[in-house]
Design an enzyme around this catalytic site. Structure first.
Site, PDB file in Angstrom:
ATOM      1  N   CYS A  96      -3.123  14.105 -21.454  1.00  0.00           N
ATOM      2  CA  CYS A  96      -2.459  13.423 -22.359  1.00  0.00           C
ATOM      3  C   CYS A  96      -1.869  12.028 -21.908  1.00  0.00           C
ATOM      4  CB  CYS A  96      -1.222  14.011 -22.944  1.00  0.00           C
ATOM      5  SG  CYS A  96       0.272  14.295 -22.022  1.00  0.00           S
ATOM      6  N   GLN A 119       0.803  -1.170  -0.040  1.00  0.00           N
ATOM      7  CA  GLN A 119       0.071  -0.028  -0.034  1.00  0.00           C
ATOM      8  C   GLN A 119       0.855   1.336  -0.107  1.00  0.00           C
ATOM      9  OE1 GLN A 119      -2.155  -1.777   3.583  1.00  0.00           O
ATOM     10  NE2 GLN A 119      -3.819  -0.750   2.658  1.00  0.00           N
ATOM     11  N   ASN A 120       2.287   0.783   0.322  1.00  0.00           N
ATOM     12  CA  ASN A 120       3.140   2.140   0.095  1.00  0.00           C
ATOM     13  C   ASN A 120       3.433   2.892  -1.095  1.00  0.00           C
ATOM     14  OD1 ASN A 120       3.103   1.735   2.996  1.00  0.00           O
ATOM     15  ND2 ASN A 120       4.926   0.333   2.800  1.00  0.00           N
ATOM     16  N   HIS A 131      -1.111   1.174  -4.706  1.00  0.00           N
ATOM     17  CA  HIS A 131      -1.566   2.835  -4.691  1.00  0.00           C
ATOM     18  C   HIS A 131      -0.658   3.522  -5.494  1.00  0.00           C
ATOM     19  CE1 HIS A 131      -3.795   2.220  -0.479  1.00  0.00           C
ATOM     20  NE2 HIS A 131      -4.488   1.734  -1.501  1.00  0.00           N
TER      21      HIS A 131
END
Length: 306
Positions: free
Chosen positions: A160, A131-132, A149
């Site tokens: 773009c 999750q880091n 994440h």
């Protein structure tokens, strides 16, 4: 006192392990011996998936969101809706992030990251989901760690979709804001830093170098969904695992908790090593309230993972 001199006194009572599923080896008995030894037995089954959170990086000098008490630290994180809906919000984000970026860029993996990598090399850990957003698993050698994440080392244009490095953006922001950084600014989680509003108001934002569009860190902000293919990849990793070991996460947000729930539904044993209560404690077959660096280093030593 050595961290493992009285391990039973430092852990929650261990729940009975889930029943073994047809076609799988018998589950290890997590009810006997000390809790660290139970974790070692779990890892010794191999094919273990690790889910890591901010608590694993605190020993590298990066603050987490909640700490051992489980209470959220001061400060409200930027949401996706704020970031995309307001230039003032983006200015605030980039001013604080530009100030805190050197701490992220200079952070080094700690003994916990290195122990996870040793366990991966020896086959005890089959995959790492983190999750880091600090890139420390990769810096320790775990190149295939899934960044649930995203990562602060990358920047994406919302117009773009060009992806560039944070180092490139940092250089551009430095040129636009000479002398802006305040070395003494208090660091917050994910490289954010505390700044006064007058300082923020004078900060200049850099547009996309290709199209002039809006740049965003290549991370999942609060209120933003993790890309569905990434979630499915993580589900597949958990489904193929012998067990799930959570390291340094309070599991407060669903993005990580869902994998614990997935494992529990499949009767996979879940171990949680975290200082402080977590939202997944009632689903854990094994719960250790111990510091991550020393705990993982000792587990790797007992498994001869080098």
């Amino acid at each position: 006192m050595d961290a493992f001199e009285h391990p039973v006194a430092q852990v929650r009572p261990v729940r009975q392990a889930p029943r073994a599923r047809p076609g799988r080896p018998d589950e290890p008995d997590l009810r006997t011996g000390d809790a660290l030894e139970a974790l070692v037995r779990l890892l010794d089954r191999r094919a273990v998936v690790v889910l890591s959170g901010a608590g694993l990086s605190t020993e590298s000098g990066i603050p987490d969101y909640r700490g051992p008490t489980g209470r959220r630290r001061n400060g409200t994180p930027m949401t996706y809706q704020e970031f995309t809906g307001s230039e003032d919000a983006r200015r605030r984000y980039w001013a604080r992030s530009h100030t805190g970026w050197p701490a992220i860029a200079q952070a080094r993996p700690n003994t916990g990251h290195h122990a996870v990598e040793r366990l991966r090399r020896t086959g005890h850990v089959s995959a790492v989901i983190t999750q880091n957003v600090d890139g420390l698993h990769q810096a320790a050698g775990t190149r295939e760690a899934v960044e649930l994440h995203g990562g602060l080392h990358r920047v994406v244009c919302l117009d773009c979709r060009r992806t560039s490095t944070r180092a490139e953006l940092d250089q551009r922001l430095e040129e636009l804001n000479r002398g802006f950084r305040r070395p003494g600014a208090a660091l917050r989680p994910d490289g954010d830093a505390q700044l006064s509003q007058p300082l923020v108001d004078g900060f200049r934002i850099a547009p996309c170098a290709d199209c002039g569009g809006t740049l965003k860190p290549d991370v999942v902000l609060f209120g933003e969904n993790v890309p569905a293919p990434r979630v499915e990849q993580c589900y597949d990793l958990v489904d193929a695992a012998s067990s799930l070991v959570v390291l340094g996460s309070s599991l407060t947000v669903l993005s990580g908790l869902r994998f614990v729930r997935r494992a529990a539904r499949a009767q996979l044993p879940v171990a949680i090593v975290n200082q402080g209560a977590t939202r997944g404690d009632d689903l854990a077959a094994l719960r250790l309230d111990l510091p991550l660096g020393p705990t993982l280093t000792e587990a790797a030593r007992r498994l001869n993972a080098s």
